[in-house]
Design a protein around this motif. Structure first.
Motif, PDB file in Angstrom:
ATOM      1  N   ALA A  45       0.842  -1.199   0.000  1.00  0.00           N
ATOM      2  CA  ALA A  45       0.000   0.000   0.000  1.00  0.00           C
ATOM      3  C   ALA A  45       0.875   1.247   0.000  1.00  0.00           C
ATOM      4  O   ALA A  45       2.032   1.218   0.394  1.00  0.00           O
ATOM      5  CB  ALA A  45      -0.906   0.005   1.226  1.00  0.00           C
ATOM      6  N   GLN A  84     -13.887   1.063   4.199  1.00  0.00           N
ATOM      7  CA  GLN A  84     -13.333   0.759   2.870  1.00  0.00           C
ATOM      8  C   GLN A  84     -13.676  -0.662   2.439  1.00  0.00           C
ATOM      9  O   GLN A  84     -14.078  -0.895   1.307  1.00  0.00           O
ATOM     10  CB  GLN A  84     -11.810   0.907   2.878  1.00  0.00           C
ATOM     11  N   ARG A  85     -13.485  -1.600   3.365  1.00  0.00           N
ATOM     12  CA  ARG A  85     -13.748  -3.010   3.050  1.00  0.00           C
ATOM     13  C   ARG A  85     -15.219  -3.216   2.715  1.00  0.00           C
ATOM     14  O   ARG A  85     -15.566  -3.848   1.711  1.00  0.00           O
ATOM     15  CB  ARG A  85     -13.335  -3.886   4.249  1.00  0.00           C
ATOM     16  N   ILE A 125     -16.541  -1.909  -0.721  1.00  0.00           N
ATOM     17  CA  ILE A 125     -16.313  -2.815  -1.844  1.00  0.00           C
ATOM     18  C   ILE A 125     -17.481  -3.795  -1.957  1.00  0.00           C
ATOM     19  O   ILE A 125     -18.019  -4.020  -3.046  1.00  0.00           O
ATOM     20  CB  ILE A 125     -14.974  -3.569  -1.679  1.00  0.00           C
ATOM     21  N   ARG A 164      -8.747  -8.077  -8.276  1.00  0.00           N
ATOM     22  CA  ARG A 164      -8.250  -6.838  -7.653  1.00  0.00           C
ATOM     23  C   ARG A 164      -9.034  -6.504  -6.391  1.00  0.00           C
ATOM     24  O   ARG A 164      -8.450  -6.122  -5.370  1.00  0.00           O
ATOM     25  CB  ARG A 164      -8.318  -5.691  -8.654  1.00  0.00           C
ATOM     26  N   GLN A 165     -10.362  -6.631  -6.446  1.00  0.00           N
ATOM     27  CA  GLN A 165     -11.187  -6.364  -5.267  1.00  0.00           C
ATOM     28  C   GLN A 165     -10.877  -7.360  -4.151  1.00  0.00           C
ATOM     29  O   GLN A 165     -10.779  -6.977  -2.988  1.00  0.00           O
ATOM     30  CB  GLN A 165     -12.667  -6.430  -5.619  1.00  0.00           C
ATOM     31  N   ALA A 176      -8.067  -8.911  -3.656  1.00  0.00           N
ATOM     32  CA  ALA A 176      -6.745  -8.557  -3.130  1.00  0.00           C
ATOM     33  C   ALA A 176      -6.843  -7.341  -2.208  1.00  0.00           C
ATOM     34  O   ALA A 176      -6.187  -7.296  -1.158  1.00  0.00           O
ATOM     35  CB  ALA A 176      -5.778  -8.280  -4.281  1.00  0.00           C
ATOM     36  N   GLU A 177      -7.650  -6.364  -2.591  1.00  0.00           N
ATOM     37  CA  GLU A 177      -7.824  -5.170  -1.764  1.00  0.00           C
ATOM     38  C   GLU A 177      -8.470  -5.530  -0.426  1.00  0.00           C
ATOM     39  O   GLU A 177      -8.039  -5.063   0.625  1.00  0.00           O
ATOM     40  CB  GLU A 177      -8.664  -4.135  -2.509  1.00  0.00           C
ATOM     41  N   GLU A 210      -5.912  -7.227   1.710  1.00  0.00           N
ATOM     42  CA  GLU A 210      -4.959  -6.252   2.237  1.00  0.00           C
ATOM     43  C   GLU A 210      -5.563  -5.483   3.410  1.00  0.00           C
ATOM     44  O   GLU A 210      -4.925  -5.300   4.442  1.00  0.00           O
ATOM     45  CB  GLU A 210      -4.548  -5.287   1.127  1.00  0.00           C
ATOM     46  N   ILE A 211      -6.801  -5.048   3.244  1.00  0.00           N
ATOM     47  CA  ILE A 211      -7.484  -4.311   4.310  1.00  0.00           C
ATOM     48  C   ILE A 211      -7.646  -5.199   5.540  1.00  0.00           C
ATOM     49  O   ILE A 211      -7.359  -4.780   6.666  1.00  0.00           O
ATOM     50  CB  ILE A 211      -8.852  -3.787   3.830  1.00  0.00           C
TER      51      ILE A 211
END
Length: 87
Positions: free
Chosen positions: A15, A29-30, A33, A68-69, A71-72, A75-76
């Protein structure tokens, strides 16, 4: 956790080291999505923040997310664990 430690964790997670985020910001944020992908929230907090208008999926496992979502979200979630955010 100190800002420097959080920034280091963010770098390890790939990040951008911006200002440290709070547990609430990561939660938002999570869940944003999931909201954008059509998830139907169950908790009062999530329904209050995002609502369920137009939702289509009752189970998170059924929500169609791009790589990508996913993975995001991973990460979160990792950052939330590192910060010891409540589930």
């Amino acid at each position: 956790m100190k800002t420097a430690a959080i920034s280091a964790l963010m770098l390890l997670a790939g990040a951008t080291p911006v200002l440290a985020q709070s547990c609430d910001e990561f939660w938002y944020q999570r869940n944003m999505i999931f909201k954008e992908a059509g998830y139907c929230f169950k908790t009062a907090k999530a329904i209050r923040n995002f609502g369920n208008a137009g939702c289509r999926y009752d189970d998170q496992a059924d929500v169609p997310l791009s790589a990508r979502q996913r993975a995001e979200i991973a990460e979160i979630t990792s950052m939330e664990r590192a910060m010891r955010c409540a589930p």
